[in-house]
Scaffold this active site. Sequence first.
Site, short mmCIF file in Angstrom:
data_model
loop_
_atom_site.label_atom_id
_atom_site.label_comp_id
_atom_site.label_asym_id
_atom_site.label_seq_id
_atom_site.Cartn_x
_atom_site.Cartn_y
_atom_site.Cartn_z
N SER A 16 10.73 -82.10 -83.93
CA SER A 16 10.35 -80.97 -83.07
C SER A 16 11.52 -80.49 -82.21
O SER A 16 12.25 -81.29 -81.63
CB SER A 16 9.20 -81.38 -82.15
N LYS A 67 -4.00 -79.72 -83.74
CA LYS A 67 -4.34 -78.50 -82.99
C LYS A 67 -5.83 -78.18 -82.99
O LYS A 67 -6.34 -77.60 -82.03
CB LYS A 67 -3.59 -77.30 -83.58
N ASN A 88 -2.74 -75.17 -78.75
CA ASN A 88 -1.37 -75.70 -78.82
C ASN A 88 -0.80 -75.99 -77.43
O ASN A 88 0.32 -76.48 -77.31
CB ASN A 88 -0.43 -74.77 -79.60
N ASP A 103 0.30 -69.45 -79.98
CA ASP A 103 0.95 -69.18 -81.28
C ASP A 103 0.88 -67.71 -81.67
O ASP A 103 1.88 -67.12 -82.09
CB ASP A 103 0.29 -70.02 -82.38
N GLY A 128 -2.12 -67.55 -97.47
CA GLY A 128 -2.63 -68.79 -96.92
C GLY A 128 -3.87 -68.54 -96.08
O GLY A 128 -4.03 -67.44 -95.52
N ASN A 152 -5.10 -66.24 -100.87
CA ASN A 152 -5.02 -67.71 -100.83
C ASN A 152 -5.26 -68.30 -102.21
O ASN A 152 -5.93 -67.71 -103.05
CB ASN A 152 -6.06 -68.26 -99.84
N ARG A 153 -4.67 -69.48 -102.43
CA ARG A 153 -4.89 -70.21 -103.68
C ARG A 153 -6.39 -70.45 -103.89
O ARG A 153 -6.92 -70.22 -104.95
CB ARG A 153 -4.13 -71.56 -103.58
N GLY A 241 10.49 -68.23 -88.95
CA GLY A 241 9.73 -68.23 -87.69
C GLY A 241 10.38 -68.86 -86.47
O GLY A 241 9.68 -69.28 -85.55
P1 ATR Z 1 -4.46 -76.48 -92.29
O1 ATR Z 1 -4.56 -77.89 -91.84
O2 ATR Z 1 -3.74 -75.59 -91.35
O3 ATR Z 1 -5.72 -75.89 -92.81
P2 ATR Z 1 -3.51 -76.89 -94.97
O4 ATR Z 1 -4.80 -77.45 -95.37
O5 ATR Z 1 -2.26 -77.67 -95.27
O6 ATR Z 1 -3.40 -76.55 -93.45
O7 ATR Z 1 -3.41 -75.47 -95.69
C1 ATR Z 1 -2.60 -74.44 -95.28
C2 ATR Z 1 -2.61 -73.34 -96.31
O8 ATR Z 1 -1.52 -73.56 -97.21
C3 ATR Z 1 -3.85 -73.23 -97.16
O9 ATR Z 1 -4.10 -71.87 -97.34
C4 ATR Z 1 -3.43 -73.85 -98.49
O10 ATR Z 1 -4.09 -73.33 -99.63
P3 ATR Z 1 -5.54 -73.86 -100.08
O11 ATR Z 1 -6.52 -73.28 -99.11
O12 ATR Z 1 -5.71 -73.37 -101.45
O13 ATR Z 1 -5.46 -75.36 -99.99
C5 ATR Z 1 -1.98 -73.43 -98.53
N1 ATR Z 1 -1.19 -74.29 -99.43
C6 ATR Z 1 -0.73 -75.52 -99.17
N2 ATR Z 1 0.00 -75.98 -100.21
C7 ATR Z 1 -0.01 -74.98 -101.14
C8 ATR Z 1 0.56 -74.83 -102.42
N3 ATR Z 1 1.29 -75.79 -102.99
N4 ATR Z 1 0.33 -73.69 -103.11
C9 ATR Z 1 -0.41 -72.70 -102.54
N5 ATR Z 1 -0.97 -72.78 -101.32
C10 ATR Z 1 -0.78 -73.90 -100.63
#
Ligand code: ATR
Length: 274
Positions: A16, A67, A88, A103, A128, A152-153, A241
């Site tokens: 950090s 968070k 945060n 944030d 995302g 999003n995926r 960022g």
């Molecule tokens: P949080 O705890 O903030 O929810 P996270 O679960 O790590 O964080 O996910 C953050 C984002 O990154 C999610 O949109 C995740 O996609 P999914 O909802 O499909 O899981 C995305 N993400 C993380 N790794 C990824 C990867 N390899 N390819 C595409 N998206 C990814």
Amino acid sequence: MAVDRYGVMGYPVSHSRSPVIHRLFALQTNQKLQYELLQVTPEKLETAVRQFQRTGGKGLNITVPHKSEVTRLVDHLSERASTAGAVNTLSFRDGEIYGDNTDGYGLLRDLEFNHGLKLEGTSILVLGAGGATRGIIGPLLDKKPASLLIANRTLGKAQALTDHFSRSGPVAACRFNGLPAGEHYDLIINATSAGLHGDSPPYPGTAVSDDTICYDLSYGLKATPFSIWAREQGAERSVMGWGMLVEQAAESFRVWRGVRPDTAAVLKRMNVSA
Ligand code: ATR
């Protein structure tokens, strides 16, 4: 008199930059304080926060992965933290815990003030749909963009966010490979955690034109995979960022100390490319 204590709690947290940033703010504004790195596992979060409070700590920054969980410990949640579903910034006053979230403010301040962008009437694509996305959608919609698409995926997670924010503005959801054909975006924000895991998902290249600004919520001393991808697609600008990091820290500092530090001087001192 004892020096006021602050810190950042996360897991892991050794990387950090917050201690450096807050020490620079303190020097600049003549505030006497100390700021510690506190590595705390999820199981120990509550104990660690209560101990910090009990021993007279004044404020904490809370980072990944705490968070969302830390909202349970808060006595008073600010509106922006409630919208983000995440905290945060904790302040300890009169035996009570105040939770805030700086944030979204930090992102907006970096986009509008440091990078000179006007968001009203623009088309925004957010990649995302995790906690980071939830934290920025409200503040982005407040700026009245013409459209905000969350790709999003996993479609269901983007849809859940769309449902949550649909009353606040023109927000829609799709998969990475389901973007409207031929559409370009004024601003594309990477809010996935893919880069943190060293992954490079198939970001939608068709969304980028030579007028597009690409912004990665992640940052690093080396260019992030998304920022390299954005440059390769011919984006007008590809930004990491760092500015958001310093701006959210400055807003936490203001919440705690009542003074706003000069962020430009600190960004310059950190010698990182925005
Ligand atoms: P949080 O705890 O903030 O929810 P996270 O679960 O790590 O964080 O996910 C953050 C984002 O990154 C999610 O949109 C995740 O996609 P999914 O909802 O499909 O899981 C995305 N993400 C993380 N790794 C990824 C990867 N390899 N390819 C595409 N998206 C990814």
